[in-house]
Design a protein around this motif. Structure first.
Motif, PDB file in Angstrom:
ATOM      1  N   CYS A  27      94.758  42.875 120.488  1.00 38.39           N
ATOM      2  CA  CYS A  27      94.833  41.575 121.168  1.00 38.39           C
ATOM      3  C   CYS A  27      95.262  40.440 120.251  1.00 38.39           C
ATOM      4  O   CYS A  27      95.235  39.275 120.655  1.00 38.39           O
ATOM      5  CB  CYS A  27      93.485  41.249 121.801  1.00 38.39           C
ATOM      6  SG  CYS A  27      92.917  42.504 122.963  1.00 38.39           S
ATOM      7  N   TYR A  30      97.569  37.646 121.353  1.00 34.85           N
ATOM      8  CA  TYR A  30      97.034  36.568 122.190  1.00 34.85           C
ATOM      9  C   TYR A  30      96.234  35.552 121.380  1.00 34.85           C
ATOM     10  O   TYR A  30      95.661  34.629 121.939  1.00 34.85           O
ATOM     11  CB  TYR A  30      96.120  37.140 123.276  1.00 34.85           C
ATOM     12  CG  TYR A  30      96.810  38.040 124.252  1.00 34.85           C
ATOM     13  CD1 TYR A  30      97.735  37.546 125.160  1.00 34.85           C
ATOM     14  CD2 TYR A  30      96.533  39.402 124.265  1.00 34.85           C
ATOM     15  CE1 TYR A  30      98.366  38.380 126.064  1.00 34.85           C
ATOM     16  CE2 TYR A  30      97.153  40.249 125.174  1.00 34.85           C
ATOM     17  CZ  TYR A  30      98.064  39.726 126.071  1.00 34.85           C
ATOM     18  OH  TYR A  30      98.685  40.558 126.971  1.00 34.85           O
ATOM     19  N   ASP A 152      93.096  31.850 129.291  1.00 37.26           N
ATOM     20  CA  ASP A 152      94.264  32.726 129.358  1.00 37.26           C
ATOM     21  C   ASP A 152      93.738  34.088 129.812  1.00 37.26           C
ATOM     22  O   ASP A 152      93.093  34.802 129.044  1.00 37.26           O
ATOM     23  CB  ASP A 152      94.928  32.817 127.986  1.00 37.26           C
ATOM     24  CG  ASP A 152      96.129  33.748 127.958  1.00 37.26           C
ATOM     25  OD1 ASP A 152      96.172  34.711 128.756  1.00 37.26           O
ATOM     26  OD2 ASP A 152      97.018  33.532 127.126  1.00 37.26           O
ATOM     27  N   ASP A 154      95.108  36.950 130.368  1.00 37.51           N
ATOM     28  CA  ASP A 154      95.559  38.116 129.605  1.00 37.51           C
ATOM     29  C   ASP A 154      94.789  38.245 128.292  1.00 37.51           C
ATOM     30  O   ASP A 154      94.370  39.342 127.919  1.00 37.51           O
ATOM     31  CB  ASP A 154      97.060  38.036 129.332  1.00 37.51           C
ATOM     32  CG  ASP A 154      97.896  38.187 130.600  1.00 37.51           C
ATOM     33  OD1 ASP A 154      97.416  38.824 131.561  1.00 37.51           O
ATOM     34  OD2 ASP A 154      99.022  37.654 130.623  1.00 37.51           O
ATOM     35  N   ALA A 155      94.614  37.135 127.591  1.00 39.95           N
ATOM     36  CA  ALA A 155      93.900  37.158 126.310  1.00 39.95           C
ATOM     37  C   ALA A 155      92.442  37.559 126.517  1.00 39.95           C
ATOM     38  O   ALA A 155      91.908  38.411 125.793  1.00 39.95           O
ATOM     39  CB  ALA A 155      93.983  35.789 125.640  1.00 39.95           C
ATOM     40  N   ARG A 157      90.992  39.141 129.088  1.00 40.38           N
ATOM     41  CA  ARG A 157      90.833  40.523 129.563  1.00 40.38           C
ATOM     42  C   ARG A 157      91.151  41.540 128.459  1.00 40.38           C
ATOM     43  O   ARG A 157      90.504  42.580 128.360  1.00 40.38           O
ATOM     44  CB  ARG A 157      91.684  40.755 130.797  1.00 40.38           C
ATOM     45  CG  ARG A 157      91.092  40.073 132.009  1.00 40.38           C
ATOM     46  CD  ARG A 157      91.790  40.437 133.297  1.00 40.38           C
ATOM     47  NE  ARG A 157      91.125  39.787 134.400  1.00 40.38           N
ATOM     48  CZ  ARG A 157      91.681  38.840 135.161  1.00 40.38           C
ATOM     49  NH1 ARG A 157      92.932  38.471 134.959  1.00 40.38           N
ATOM     50  NH2 ARG A 157      90.984  38.289 136.139  1.00 40.38           N
ATOM     51  N   CYS A 158      92.134  41.227 127.639  1.00 43.53           N
ATOM     52  CA  CYS A 158      92.442  42.105 126.513  1.00 43.53           C
ATOM     53  C   CYS A 158      91.233  42.183 125.581  1.00 43.53           C
ATOM     54  O   CYS A 158      90.789  43.265 125.201  1.00 43.53           O
ATOM     55  CB  CYS A 158      93.670  41.594 125.756  1.00 43.53           C
ATOM     56  SG  CYS A 158      94.171  42.680 124.399  1.00 43.53           S
TER      57      CYS A 158
END
Length: 176
Positions: A27, A30, A152, A154-155, A157-158
């Motif tokens: 990650c 991110y 964010d 995506d960040a 959840r990653c």
């Protein structure tokens, strides 16, 4: 039967296995950071202010012997206490908006709902204000952090794919 025909099942299986994910994704793209292993992670009295790893916000190090209940808070919580939650593999979402930001809190709570659930059925994550974080929002796990001025997905959840990964006492349930 031709040798190619006999080898076909093995070739197909190997190509399928090559497509399997090898674990949680990295990650760092991110802005998620992994801090060094702390020199110590001792339990302190909850009155102590000598907790953490020196980072803002802290992600590991010495901490209080108590933990917080996993829920959404509207008052700032003792960092030394939620650090112990991180040690147990819990996720901590922080926000810094003194003027109030109910939409942001609701968004962070929706991410909290995606965290792992303990053996007692309680979601293992906290949302709380923190006036000392340098960004508007932050997501934390033991030794992992991410911060920005807006969530964010995506960040976050990653990062949440790594819940329990570095925690010294992973997968421990949280009180409701």
């Amino acid at each position: 039967m031709s040798p190619l025909y006999r080898a076909l099942p093995a070739l197909l299986l190997s190509s399928l296995l090559a497509c399997e994910p090898s674990g949680p994704e990295d990650c760092s793209r991110y802005g998620v950071t992994l801090s060094p292993v702390p020199a110590t992670a001792r339990h302190l009295t909850c009155a102590s202010t000598a907790c953490g790893d020196g980072l803002n916000p802290p992600t590991s190090g010495d901490h209080c012997s108590d933990t917080l209940r996993c829920r959404v808070y509207d008052a700032e919580q003792n960092r030394c206490v939620w650090l112990h939650n991180l040690e147990h593999g819990h996720v901590v979402f922080l926000y810094n908006c003194p003027e109030g930001c109910p939409e942001l809190v609701a968004t962070l709570d929706s991410f909290r709902q995606e965290a792992k659930v303990g053996s007692n059925g309680v979601i293992r994550a906290i949302v709380a204000p923190d006036s000392r974080i340098p960004t508007r929002v932050a997501a934390l796990m033991w030794r992992r952090s991410w911060g920005a001025d807006a969530p964010d997905a995506d960040a976050i959840r990653c990062m949440m794919q790594h819940q329990d990964a570095e925690a010294p006492e992973p997968e421990l349930a949280c009180l409701p």
